[in-house]
Design a protein around this motif. Structure first.
Motif, mmCIF file in Angstrom:
data_model
loop_
_atom_site.group_PDB
_atom_site.id
_atom_site.type_symbol
_atom_site.label_atom_id
_atom_site.label_comp_id
_atom_site.label_asym_id
_atom_site.label_seq_id
_atom_site.Cartn_x
_atom_site.Cartn_y
_atom_site.Cartn_z
ATOM 1 N N PRO A 1 51.432 33.977 23.311
ATOM 2 C CA PRO A 1 50.025 33.681 22.169
ATOM 3 C C PRO A 1 49.762 32.198 22.401
ATOM 4 O O PRO A 1 50.598 31.202 22.623
ATOM 5 C CB PRO A 1 50.829 33.927 20.772
ATOM 6 N N GLY A 2 48.542 31.846 22.399
ATOM 7 C CA GLY A 2 47.703 30.788 22.491
ATOM 8 C C GLY A 2 47.468 30.209 23.974
ATOM 9 O O GLY A 2 47.202 29.157 24.050
ATOM 10 N N SER A 3 47.986 31.237 24.639
ATOM 11 C CA SER A 3 47.879 30.663 26.169
ATOM 12 C C SER A 3 46.474 30.867 26.522
ATOM 13 O O SER A 3 45.713 30.307 27.569
ATOM 14 C CB SER A 3 48.715 31.523 27.409
ATOM 15 N N GLY A 4 45.658 31.672 25.916
ATOM 16 C CA GLY A 4 44.084 31.824 26.044
ATOM 17 C C GLY A 4 43.659 33.127 26.815
ATOM 18 O O GLY A 4 42.657 33.096 27.272
ATOM 19 N N LYS A 5 44.523 34.070 26.676
ATOM 20 C CA LYS A 5 44.062 35.289 27.381
ATOM 21 C C LYS A 5 42.780 35.857 26.899
ATOM 22 O O LYS A 5 42.104 36.228 27.633
ATOM 23 C CB LYS A 5 45.377 36.427 27.095
ATOM 24 N N GLU B 1 41.808 53.040 33.555
ATOM 25 C CA GLU B 1 40.659 53.097 33.483
ATOM 26 C C GLU B 1 39.794 51.834 33.643
ATOM 27 O O GLU B 1 38.551 52.040 33.846
ATOM 28 C CB GLU B 1 40.381 53.509 31.976
ATOM 29 N N HIS B 2 40.262 50.722 33.542
ATOM 30 C CA HIS B 2 39.449 49.399 33.283
ATOM 31 C C HIS B 2 39.233 48.625 34.713
ATOM 32 O O HIS B 2 40.161 48.348 35.453
ATOM 33 C CB HIS B 2 40.055 48.394 32.250
ATOM 34 N N GLU B 3 38.022 48.605 35.100
ATOM 35 C CA GLU B 3 37.658 47.799 36.337
ATOM 36 C C GLU B 3 37.298 46.309 35.991
ATOM 37 O O GLU B 3 37.028 45.526 37.024
ATOM 38 C CB GLU B 3 36.640 48.536 37.071
ATOM 39 N N GLY B 4 37.321 45.754 35.063
ATOM 40 C CA GLY B 4 36.624 44.490 34.494
ATOM 41 C C GLY B 4 38.090 43.718 34.411
ATOM 42 O O GLY B 4 39.004 43.814 35.150
ATOM 43 N N VAL B 5 37.978 42.691 33.569
ATOM 44 C CA VAL B 5 38.961 41.707 33.293
ATOM 45 C C VAL B 5 39.832 42.329 32.304
ATOM 46 O O VAL B 5 39.423 42.801 31.166
ATOM 47 C CB VAL B 5 38.520 40.430 33.026
ATOM 48 N N LEU B 6 41.244 42.329 32.186
ATOM 49 C CA LEU B 6 42.205 42.879 31.114
ATOM 50 C C LEU B 6 43.070 41.795 30.628
ATOM 51 O O LEU B 6 43.851 41.465 31.365
ATOM 52 C CB LEU B 6 42.837 44.159 31.749
ATOM 53 N N ALA B 7 43.082 41.737 29.188
ATOM 54 C CA ALA B 7 44.033 40.870 28.572
ATOM 55 C C ALA B 7 44.976 41.484 28.025
ATOM 56 O O ALA B 7 44.640 42.647 27.136
ATOM 57 C CB ALA B 7 43.222 39.987 27.605
ATOM 58 N N LEU B 8 46.139 41.226 28.343
ATOM 59 C CA LEU B 8 47.424 42.120 27.681
ATOM 60 C C LEU B 8 47.742 41.348 26.307
ATOM 61 O O LEU B 8 47.753 40.233 26.288
ATOM 62 C CB LEU B 8 48.432 42.374 28.442
ATOM 63 N N GLY B 9 48.284 42.084 25.218
ATOM 64 C CA GLY B 9 49.091 41.473 24.175
ATOM 65 C C GLY B 9 50.096 40.223 24.478
ATOM 66 O O GLY B 9 50.662 40.961 25.696
ATOM 67 N N GLY B 10 50.378 39.416 23.958
ATOM 68 C CA GLY B 10 51.180 38.394 24.362
ATOM 69 C C GLY B 10 52.757 39.028 24.735
ATOM 70 O O GLY B 10 53.245 38.639 25.608
ATOM 71 N N GLY B 11 53.186 40.094 23.937
ATOM 72 C CA GLY B 11 54.432 40.863 24.041
ATOM 73 C C GLY B 11 54.512 42.173 24.802
ATOM 74 O O GLY B 11 55.440 42.391 24.991
ATOM 75 N N ALA B 12 53.401 42.330 25.291
ATOM 76 C CA ALA B 12 53.166 43.529 26.135
ATOM 77 C C ALA B 12 54.068 43.722 27.263
ATOM 78 O O ALA B 12 54.744 44.864 27.542
ATOM 79 C CB ALA B 12 51.947 43.920 26.538
ATOM 80 N N ILE B 13 54.334 42.549 27.779
ATOM 81 C CA ILE B 13 55.019 42.489 29.096
ATOM 82 C C ILE B 13 56.813 42.671 28.933
ATOM 83 O O ILE B 13 57.538 42.772 29.654
ATOM 84 C CB ILE B 13 55.274 41.286 29.856
ATOM 85 N N LEU B 14 57.178 42.827 27.495
ATOM 86 C CA LEU B 14 58.582 42.983 27.211
ATOM 87 C C LEU B 14 58.948 44.440 27.523
ATOM 88 O O LEU B 14 60.057 44.712 27.712
ATOM 89 C CB LEU B 14 58.671 42.702 25.720
ATOM 90 N N ALA B 15 57.867 45.282 27.705
ATOM 91 C CA ALA B 15 58.437 46.715 27.989
ATOM 92 C C ALA B 15 58.636 46.914 29.512
ATOM 93 O O ALA B 15 57.543 46.708 30.035
ATOM 94 C CB ALA B 15 57.467 47.696 27.382
ATOM 95 N N ALA B 16 59.603 47.587 29.604
ATOM 96 C CA ALA B 16 60.150 47.759 31.126
ATOM 97 C C ALA B 16 58.966 48.731 31.836
ATOM 98 O O ALA B 16 58.655 48.505 32.700
ATOM 99 C CB ALA B 16 61.499 48.450 31.188
ATOM 100 N N GLU B 17 58.734 49.666 31.038
ATOM 101 C CA GLU B 17 57.592 50.477 31.321
ATOM 102 C C GLU B 17 56.285 49.669 31.841
ATOM 103 O O GLU B 17 55.659 50.104 33.185
ATOM 104 C CB GLU B 17 57.302 51.476 30.429
ATOM 105 N N THR B 18 55.886 48.883 31.139
ATOM 106 C CA THR B 18 54.789 48.065 31.480
ATOM 107 C C THR B 18 55.105 46.980 32.512
ATOM 108 O O THR B 18 54.161 47.066 33.531
ATOM 109 C CB THR B 18 54.431 47.201 30.124
ATOM 110 N N GLN B 19 56.169 46.430 32.734
ATOM 111 C CA GLN B 19 56.444 45.660 33.897
ATOM 112 C C GLN B 19 56.469 46.439 34.975
ATOM 113 O O GLN B 19 55.898 45.928 35.937
ATOM 114 C CB GLN B 19 57.934 45.232 33.791
#
Ligand SMILES: Nc1ncnc2c1ncn2[C@@H]1O[C@H](COP(=O)(O)OP(=O)(O)OP(=O)(O)O)[C@@H](O)[C@H]1O
Ligand SMILES: O=C(O)C1=C[C@@H](O)[C@@H](O)[C@H](O)C1
Ligand SMILES: [Mg+2]
Length: 169
Positions: free
Chosen positions: A12-16, A72-90
């Motif tokens: 959070p606050g990194s500027g995504k 689906e998305h072909e542009g820039v994608l910002a993830l929520g700050g904690g999204a990377i905690l999920a093994a599935e997302t990793q």
């Protein structure tokens, strides 16, 4: 195969969201933000999802939002700050261009203090952020294919560095 041009991760606050919007504009594409997608799916702001349904429910909605956006998305994608905690997302991030926006504790505290309410940081934002950074830094570092320092730099400068790195990759 459809792929985002860049997936932004960071605390959070990194500027995504901020850097993501400027990067998308510079590249002439749209920005998608999984926090906004999660709010749309729930029909309420993130703060209310945490209060009404709990963090676990929020994380399940977030996993689904990330999966859909990566496909689906072909542009820039910002993830929520904690999204990377999920093994599935990793796992889903493998093979994507993942930009890790680094921010130090003091700068993150200053920045989140300026922005809208974040449910995980309502009480004692400095110590919450310290804990969160300790837990997540190794994950952000492992997943980032491009790493950009943001402390003391304005979003335009950060965008130019990302563009240079995207051209090299
Ligand atoms: N490089 C920067 N320099 C100064 N201020 C910044 C910078 N990047 C972002 N900010 C400011 O910091 C605050 C948080 O930024 P932003 O909302 O983009 O972070 P985020 O990474 O999307 O956070 P979250 O994970 O909570 O969604 C905003 O007020 C924004 O204007
Ligand atoms: O770092 C986090 O865990 C969060 C960051 C925000 O982007 C939101 O996804 C939510 O407030 C949780
Ligand atoms: Mg954001």
């Amino acid at each position: 195969m459809t792929r985002p041009k860049a997936v932004l991760i960071g605390p959070p606050g990194s500027g995504k969201s901020t850097v993501g919007a400027a990067l998308a504009e510079r590249l002439g594409v749209t920005l998608r933000d999984t926090d906004a997608d999660t709010e749309a799916a729930a029909g309420k702001p993130i703060g209310e999802i945490f209060i009404d349904d709990g963090e676990e429910h929020f994380r399940a909605l977030e996993r689904a939002a990330v999966q859909a956006a990566l496909a689906e998305h072909e542009g820039v994608l910002a993830l929520g700050g904690g999204a990377i905690l999920a093994a599935e997302t990793q796992e889903l991030l493998a093979g994507h261009t993942v930009v890790y926006l680094q921010v130090g504790l003091s700068e993150a505290v200053k920045r989140v203090g300026l922005a809208s309410a974040r449910p995980l940081l309502v009480m004692n934002p400095r110590s919450q952020l310290r804990k969160l950074l300790e837990e997540r830094l190794p994950i952000y570092e492992r997943l980032g294919t491009i790493v950009v320092a943001t402390d003391g730099r304005d979003p335009a400068e950060i965008v130019e560095e990302i563009i240079k790195e995207l051209e090299r990759s």
